[in-house]
Design a protein around this motif. Sequence first.
Motif, PDB file in Angstrom:
ATOM      1  N   THR A 110      -5.785  -1.850  -8.719  1.00  0.00           N
ATOM      2  CA  THR A 110      -5.230  -0.803  -7.891  1.00  0.00           C
ATOM      3  C   THR A 110      -4.070  -0.081  -8.567  1.00  0.00           C
ATOM      4  OG1 THR A 110      -4.266  -0.283  -5.735  1.00  0.00           O
ATOM      5  CG2 THR A 110      -3.638  -2.383  -6.716  1.00  0.00           C
ATOM      6  N   ASP A 137      -1.928   1.318  -6.574  1.00  0.00           N
ATOM      7  CA  ASP A 137      -0.959   1.266  -5.492  1.00  0.00           C
ATOM      8  C   ASP A 137       0.244   0.435  -5.953  1.00  0.00           C
ATOM      9  OD1 ASP A 137       0.137   1.717  -3.037  1.00  0.00           O
ATOM     10  OD2 ASP A 137      -1.494   0.797  -1.898  1.00  0.00           O
ATOM     11  N   LEU A 193      -4.445   4.967  -0.515  1.00  0.00           N
ATOM     12  CA  LEU A 193      -3.681   5.441  -1.665  1.00  0.00           C
ATOM     13  C   LEU A 193      -4.024   6.889  -1.983  1.00  0.00           C
ATOM     14  CD1 LEU A 193      -1.831   5.074  -4.135  1.00  0.00           C
ATOM     15  CD2 LEU A 193      -3.805   4.144  -5.360  1.00  0.00           C
ATOM     16  N   ASP A 205      -9.856   2.838  -2.555  1.00  0.00           N
ATOM     17  CA  ASP A 205      -8.417   2.919  -2.280  1.00  0.00           C
ATOM     18  C   ASP A 205      -8.138   4.188  -1.479  1.00  0.00           C
ATOM     19  OD1 ASP A 205      -7.495   0.571  -3.422  1.00  0.00           O
ATOM     20  OD2 ASP A 205      -7.341   1.442  -5.429  1.00  0.00           O
TER      21      ASP A 205
END
Length: 469
Positions: free
Chosen positions: A321, A323, A61, A58
């Motif tokens: 995730t 996010d 992010l 990620d």
Amino acid sequence: MLDLLVIGGGINGTAIARDAAGRGRSVLLVEADDLASHTSSASTKLIHGGLRYLETFDLRLVREALVERDVMLRAAPHLIYPLRFVLPQAPGTRPGWMIRAGLLLYDTLAWGTALPRAARVDLGPPLKSGLTRGHAYSDAWVDDARLVILYALDAAQHKAEIRTRSRLASAVREGDAWTATLANGEQVRARALVNAAGPWVEDVLRARLRRNAGSHVRLVRGSHIVVPRLPGQTDAYLLQQPDGRIVFAIPYERDLTLIGTTDTPVDDPADATASDAEVAYLLAAANRWLARPLSHADVRHRFAGIRALHDDGRSTAQTVTRDYRLELDDEGAPLLSVFGGKITTARALAEAAVDRLGWGKGWTRSAILPGGDLGMPFDAFLQQVRTRWPALGEARSLRMARAYGSRLAAVIGRGLGEELGGGLTAGEVRYLRDHEWARTPDDVLWRRTKIGLHTGADTAARVAAVLEG
């Protein structure tokens, strides 16, 4: 008619209310309980890029979070401050080359930010003897519930109305607006609605708005324990586990250590109690590394929060995730629903949310939060506080300077009054009631402050009497 009705008084809801109000929009935020009464007061209390998110690739992010880390350090230097994290190594953990590569990538993604770069360090107490190799890097710490309060205060300063203990019963589209009915029967109309209900985001969509979600959340319980401060601890530790997870051990309050967290899938948004099995897991996780083992008798407090993670289809809760996703339903008056998110990126999420509604230009990236305009480094500000109000004492002056920053004079100017326990006074409680939406002892002792960690039922009863007075 309002421009915006925000459902949810956690980190995302208050950040969105602040951003929209600062763009000149009329805003009402409704929260069924207290501000930060659920997930947003039960985090690991970090403003960080998320070193472990590198393992799930990620990278966007992590970069966004590292940039936001610097934004937040500037916005609230009284409440958010750098903290060094030490990652010890031992046989059977991630190899040294992997740690070095990960930290190099973390530093690269943090390019242009202010905190020190990673370095090799020697290890010592409170870790087991024989552990000599480790690495250190920097992130930041925050009092999560107080950050929510700062967002709400700034929203209110920009003319937003913040209503706690005000539950949304239902809302329907009528022409170019939403007509919302609150639990007390009151109706309000708004041109747009934001659903920032956190773990309840899908419940709000289905049960109260009669809408279906295109996105979904995975509910994951993160549990923590609080124990006496580890001997000689000044840094936070990242403790690697045989299951591949990382557990933090963070200096907390004046004499405690916070250990967490778990990733336990749950079905009920209200299932936010740290289980005995999770407590045992966290104790075992710490004891793999500590010279003096912890026992259940050392656990002073346990707490848990339900993270509403955007369901990206990954197989385990650990790899889902962190996010966020913003889902805009614009078939009529706009409805924006927030899925996921984290404390660190709430400001950026709010900016993106209000941008999606098409309401002017963002302003919060360079803005200072209430109390953050110190005009000097925090240590100099603290010394100024201690010189001006010596009667506060060392511990209380630090706590109150961190909590209120430049607003401290307004708190003390009302008079401190009766001592209630743990350094809390009647004057401070009245200030929290009159200016920070505190209505119950728990609001004061566990969210506006953490004095509940150091006091008992007698202090809670005294606080209740002041709040009712």
